[in-house]
Design a protein around this motif. Structure first.
Motif, PDB file in Angstrom:
ATOM      1  N   GLU A 164       0.831  -1.204   0.000  1.00  0.00           N
ATOM      2  CA  GLU A 164       0.000   0.000   0.000  1.00  0.00           C
ATOM      3  C   GLU A 164       0.865   1.252   0.000  1.00  0.00           C
ATOM      4  OE1 GLU A 164      -2.856  -0.173   3.180  1.00  0.00           O
ATOM      5  OE2 GLU A 164      -3.616  -2.110   2.491  1.00  0.00           O
ATOM      6  N   GLY A 165       1.979   1.203   0.733  1.00  0.00           N
ATOM      7  CA  GLY A 165       2.876   2.348   0.792  1.00  0.00           C
ATOM      8  C   GLY A 165       4.294   1.895   1.052  1.00  0.00           C
ATOM      9  N   SER A 166       5.248   2.601   0.453  1.00  0.00           N
ATOM     10  CA  SER A 166       6.654   2.234   0.579  1.00  0.00           C
ATOM     11  C   SER A 166       7.535   3.470   0.531  1.00  0.00           C
ATOM     12  CB  SER A 166       7.044   1.287  -0.566  1.00  0.00           C
ATOM     13  OG  SER A 166       8.433   1.028  -0.551  1.00  0.00           O
ATOM     14  N   SER A 167       8.659   3.414   1.243  1.00  0.00           N
ATOM     15  CA  SER A 167       9.642   4.491   1.124  1.00  0.00           C
ATOM     16  C   SER A 167      10.269   4.500  -0.269  1.00  0.00           C
ATOM     17  CB  SER A 167      10.724   4.356   2.204  1.00  0.00           C
ATOM     18  OG  SER A 167      11.363   3.101   2.119  1.00  0.00           O
ATOM     19  N   PHE A 168      10.148   3.395  -0.998  1.00  0.00           N
ATOM     20  CA  PHE A 168      10.532   3.328  -2.414  1.00  0.00           C
ATOM     21  C   PHE A 168       9.228   3.447  -3.203  1.00  0.00           C
ATOM     22  CE2 PHE A 168      11.550   0.551  -6.199  1.00  0.00           C
ATOM     23  CZ  PHE A 168      12.351   1.478  -6.830  1.00  0.00           C
ATOM     24  N   SER A 185       1.962  -2.142  -5.662  1.00  0.00           N
ATOM     25  CA  SER A 185       2.437  -3.355  -6.332  1.00  0.00           C
ATOM     26  C   SER A 185       2.075  -4.609  -5.538  1.00  0.00           C
ATOM     27  CB  SER A 185       3.951  -3.302  -6.550  1.00  0.00           C
ATOM     28  OG  SER A 185       4.653  -3.400  -5.320  1.00  0.00           O
ATOM     29  N   ASP A 186       2.075  -5.731  -6.232  1.00  0.00           N
ATOM     30  CA  ASP A 186       1.897  -7.039  -5.617  1.00  0.00           C
ATOM     31  C   ASP A 186       3.199  -7.800  -5.786  1.00  0.00           C
ATOM     32  OD1 ASP A 186      -0.897  -6.886  -4.838  1.00  0.00           O
ATOM     33  OD2 ASP A 186      -1.301  -6.813  -6.987  1.00  0.00           O
ATOM     34  N   GLN A 187       3.674  -8.389  -4.692  1.00  0.00           N
ATOM     35  CA  GLN A 187       4.947  -9.091  -4.703  1.00  0.00           C
ATOM     36  C   GLN A 187       4.798 -10.421  -3.989  1.00  0.00           C
ATOM     37  OE1 GLN A 187       8.122  -6.554  -3.275  1.00  0.00           O
ATOM     38  NE2 GLN A 187       7.254  -4.758  -4.277  1.00  0.00           N
ATOM     39  N   LYS A 188       5.763 -11.279  -4.195  1.00  0.00           N
ATOM     40  CA  LYS A 188       5.724 -12.613  -3.599  1.00  0.00           C
ATOM     41  C   LYS A 188       7.042 -12.869  -2.881  1.00  0.00           C
ATOM     42  CE  LYS A 188       4.318 -17.267  -4.971  1.00  0.00           C
ATOM     43  NZ  LYS A 188       3.856 -18.075  -6.097  1.00  0.00           N
ATOM     44  N   ARG A 189       6.940 -13.453  -1.699  1.00  0.00           N
ATOM     45  CA  ARG A 189       8.102 -13.863  -0.926  1.00  0.00           C
ATOM     46  C   ARG A 189       7.931 -15.342  -0.588  1.00  0.00           C
ATOM     47  NH1 ARG A 189       8.885  -9.261  -2.371  1.00  0.00           N
ATOM     48  NH2 ARG A 189       9.378  -7.466  -1.077  1.00  0.00           N
ATOM     49  N   PHE A 190       8.991 -16.111  -0.707  1.00  0.00           N
ATOM     50  CA  PHE A 190       8.963 -17.508  -0.314  1.00  0.00           C
ATOM     51  C   PHE A 190       9.441 -17.590   1.129  1.00  0.00           C
ATOM     52  CE2 PHE A 190       8.938 -17.395  -4.826  1.00  0.00           C
ATOM     53  CZ  PHE A 190       7.980 -18.330  -5.144  1.00  0.00           C
ATOM     54  N   VAL A 191       8.806 -18.430   1.921  1.00  0.00           N
ATOM     55  CA  VAL A 191       8.973 -18.429   3.365  1.00  0.00           C
ATOM     56  C   VAL A 191       9.622 -19.718   3.860  1.00  0.00           C
ATOM     57  CG1 VAL A 191       7.713 -18.326   5.557  1.00  0.00           C
ATOM     58  CG2 VAL A 191       6.908 -16.988   3.595  1.00  0.00           C
ATOM     59  N   ALA A 192      10.575 -19.567   4.762  1.00  0.00           N
ATOM     60  CA  ALA A 192      11.137 -20.700   5.504  1.00  0.00           C
ATOM     61  C   ALA A 192      11.273 -20.260   6.956  1.00  0.00           C
ATOM     62  CB  ALA A 192      12.493 -21.102   4.937  1.00  0.00           C
ATOM     63  N   ILE A 193      10.777 -21.103   7.865  1.00  0.00           N
ATOM     64  CA  ILE A 193      10.877 -20.813   9.290  1.00  0.00           C
ATOM     65  C   ILE A 193      11.648 -21.943   9.949  1.00  0.00           C
ATOM     66  CG2 ILE A 193       9.607 -20.464  11.442  1.00  0.00           C
ATOM     67  CD1 ILE A 193       7.284 -19.377   9.702  1.00  0.00           C
ATOM     68  N   THR A 194      12.718 -21.568  10.640  1.00  0.00           N
ATOM     69  CA  THR A 194      13.537 -22.534  11.377  1.00  0.00           C
ATOM     70  C   THR A 194      13.751 -21.963  12.771  1.00  0.00           C
ATOM     71  OG1 THR A 194      14.672 -23.100   9.322  1.00  0.00           O
ATOM     72  CG2 THR A 194      15.700 -23.823  11.383  1.00  0.00           C
ATOM     73  N   GLY A 195      13.128 -22.583  13.763  1.00  0.00           N
ATOM     74  CA  GLY A 195      13.245 -22.075  15.129  1.00  0.00           C
ATOM     75  C   GLY A 195      12.736 -20.649  15.206  1.00  0.00           C
ATOM     76  N   ASP A 196      13.596 -19.735  15.662  1.00  0.00           N
ATOM     77  CA  ASP A 196      13.241 -18.319  15.785  1.00  0.00           C
ATOM     78  C   ASP A 196      13.670 -17.496  14.571  1.00  0.00           C
ATOM     79  OD1 ASP A 196      12.069 -18.653  18.244  1.00  0.00           O
ATOM     80  OD2 ASP A 196      13.851 -18.115  19.383  1.00  0.00           O
ATOM     81  N   GLN A 197      13.948 -18.159  13.456  1.00  0.00           N
ATOM     82  CA  GLN A 197      14.425 -17.457  12.266  1.00  0.00           C
ATOM     83  C   GLN A 197      13.416 -17.572  11.130  1.00  0.00           C
ATOM     84  OE1 GLN A 197      18.673 -17.655  11.178  1.00  0.00           O
ATOM     85  NE2 GLN A 197      17.956 -18.523   9.246  1.00  0.00           N
ATOM     86  N   LEU A 198      13.099 -16.429  10.536  1.00  0.00           N
ATOM     87  CA  LEU A 198      12.225 -16.345   9.364  1.00  0.00           C
ATOM     88  C   LEU A 198      13.073 -15.898   8.185  1.00  0.00           C
ATOM     89  CD1 LEU A 198       9.453 -16.013   7.847  1.00  0.00           C
ATOM     90  CD2 LEU A 198       9.438 -13.661   8.730  1.00  0.00           C
ATOM     91  N   THR A 199      13.061 -16.680   7.123  1.00  0.00           N
ATOM     92  CA  THR A 199      13.765 -16.299   5.901  1.00  0.00           C
ATOM     93  C   THR A 199      12.728 -16.025   4.828  1.00  0.00           C
ATOM     94  OG1 THR A 199      15.669 -17.669   6.474  1.00  0.00           O
ATOM     95  CG2 THR A 199      15.475 -16.991   4.173  1.00  0.00           C
TER      96      THR A 199
END
Length: 123
Positions: free
Chosen positions: A80-84, A90-104
């Protein structure tokens, strides 16, 4: 980290930031360099051209809505809003991996490479 194994340090060696994804499908992500110099004027709206450029180049913030796709382990975000400003709407996609306390979050830009952004859970 880029797909070729090199580490991109867009926000320096020790960036600071926060990524919040709430249960109602809203998110905000903000990251910045932790080593940015203070403005000489000590006034929020009175940075020099160099100070303002350092702020713009050392900060990324965006917010909007998201939905999760369990099938391909991704999150679709609507900016909805960005400093860029080019990301606004825009619509964007991120692929997610979670391991313990880490989000990639893996970003696959049109350039063909992939970039991993690693977040650690706040305690």
């Amino acid at each position: 980290m880029k797909s070729d194994g090199t580490t991109l340090r867009q926000f320096g060696a020790n960036p600071t930031g926060m990524a919040i994804f709430d249960a109602r499908g809203r998110y905000i992500i903000t990251v910045m360099r932790s080593d940015r110099a203070k403005y000489a004027s000590n006034a929020l709206w009175r940075g020099s051209a160099e100070e303002n450029e350092a702020t713009a180049n050392g900060t990324q913030t965006y917010f909007g809505t998201y939905s999760v796709n369990d099938q391909d382990r991704s999150v679709a975000i609507h900016v909805e809003g960005s400093s860029f400003p080019n990301w606004n709407g825009s619509d964007q996609k991120r692929f997610v991996a979670i391991t313990g306390d880490q989000l990639t979050l893996t970003i696959r830009p049109p350039s063909g490479e992939s970039v991993d952004v690693v977040w650690k859970r706040a305690k």
